[in-house]
Design an enzyme around this catalytic site. Sequence first.
Site, short mmCIF file in Angstrom:
data_model
loop_
_atom_site.label_atom_id
_atom_site.label_comp_id
_atom_site.label_asym_id
_atom_site.label_seq_id
_atom_site.Cartn_x
_atom_site.Cartn_y
_atom_site.Cartn_z
N CYS A 43 0.96 -1.37 0.00
CA CYS A 43 0.06 -0.01 0.10
C CYS A 43 0.72 1.25 0.19
O CYS A 43 0.13 2.56 -0.34
CB CYS A 43 -1.05 -0.06 1.33
N HIS A 93 -9.28 2.87 -2.71
CA HIS A 93 -7.95 2.77 -2.26
C HIS A 93 -7.16 1.76 -3.48
O HIS A 93 -7.45 0.40 -3.28
CB HIS A 93 -7.64 1.71 -0.84
#
Length: 382
Positions: free
Chosen positions: A93, A334
């Site tokens: 991430c 995301h």
Amino acid sequence: MTESHALPRIVAARRTPIATRGRALAALTVEQLAVPVVRAVHDDATHVLGLPPVVADVVFGNCMGPGGNPARVAALGAGLGFDVPGLSVDRQCGSGLAAIIEASTAISAGDHRPRIAGGVESASTAPTRSVDGIAYARAPFAPAGWHDPDMTRAAEDLAEHDGISRERQDAYATRSAHRAASAVAAGRFTDELVALVGAAEHDEAPRSGIERLLPRFTPLFSEGSLTAGNTCRVSDGAAAVLVMPGGPAHGSTTPGLAVRAHAVVGCDPALPGIGAAPAILDALDRAGVDLAQVAAFEIVEAFAAQALAVLDRLGVAEDDERLCADGGALALGHPWGASGAVAVVRLFSRLVRGGAPAGTIGVAAASVGGGLGVAAVFEVVR
């Protein structure tokens, strides 16, 4: 300390719209998402610099494939020429932010050629992975014998560990959605977006009426506090910036974000959601900046519980106006490998496009699966 005008600086920043997996951008591959933003930041830089930048490298974060060095594919697809190489980065991430750090580090080390850096993820077209014909969702974040929860389980564990209630999480998710809706209405995303031909031209709107929806969501785990409402949506998208040396010696007095300092840290793989907190503190220490001096934070909001755990460790109020002022990943989505770069694009819009004075400080950060934190400190230069 190096003068801010001599530091690597970001002079152009763009992103695609962000869409939930399987929806508005589902037909677009990693290449089709990355190429338009690489081309857009190159065009923007050409406009502000007065001549096309001679790009040394394209550095892109990506988590889930398809492999084949997406950064190099994007460089070729954007028409930068076959002599421009590419480097693909995987810090999960934090990949998009790590790619920008990598580009800045190369410039700081003495290679004074511009670089395009960012991240891309097409969760919709990510290949199925398998071992002995058995499909799996992700590779391990830690070796055998270590606690290795997936990120949703880890966020639930963190909420329990820190005593973060569902009420706090739902309130945080509501605030993120409201801020994003206000930003959309005011047009604050318009100048950073790259329209995708034949696909989405705008972000999928934040959930409307979120206050009515949140109580209806059932917990993701029995007796837990995480729900689909206070958890980000897995998404598709890409973001990129152009990084170049600062200062007249390198022909750049263009307004932008100077890269003051950065940090990548490790933390307990069992509680990876806290990683952004020590990374931010480490990066601020390297920059010689106090937390109170930061005017804008962009912390990847993968889960409300994770964001709250980071803020609690920093001593930052969860309703602080400096934090994701136009909403974050909880509202917009995301796209794993791109989200860290999206955070930097958002800082560029908030501070550079928004007219913040020289010297204004911004921070971008992400907590990362496997127990990592990535953060960078930026300063407005004009």
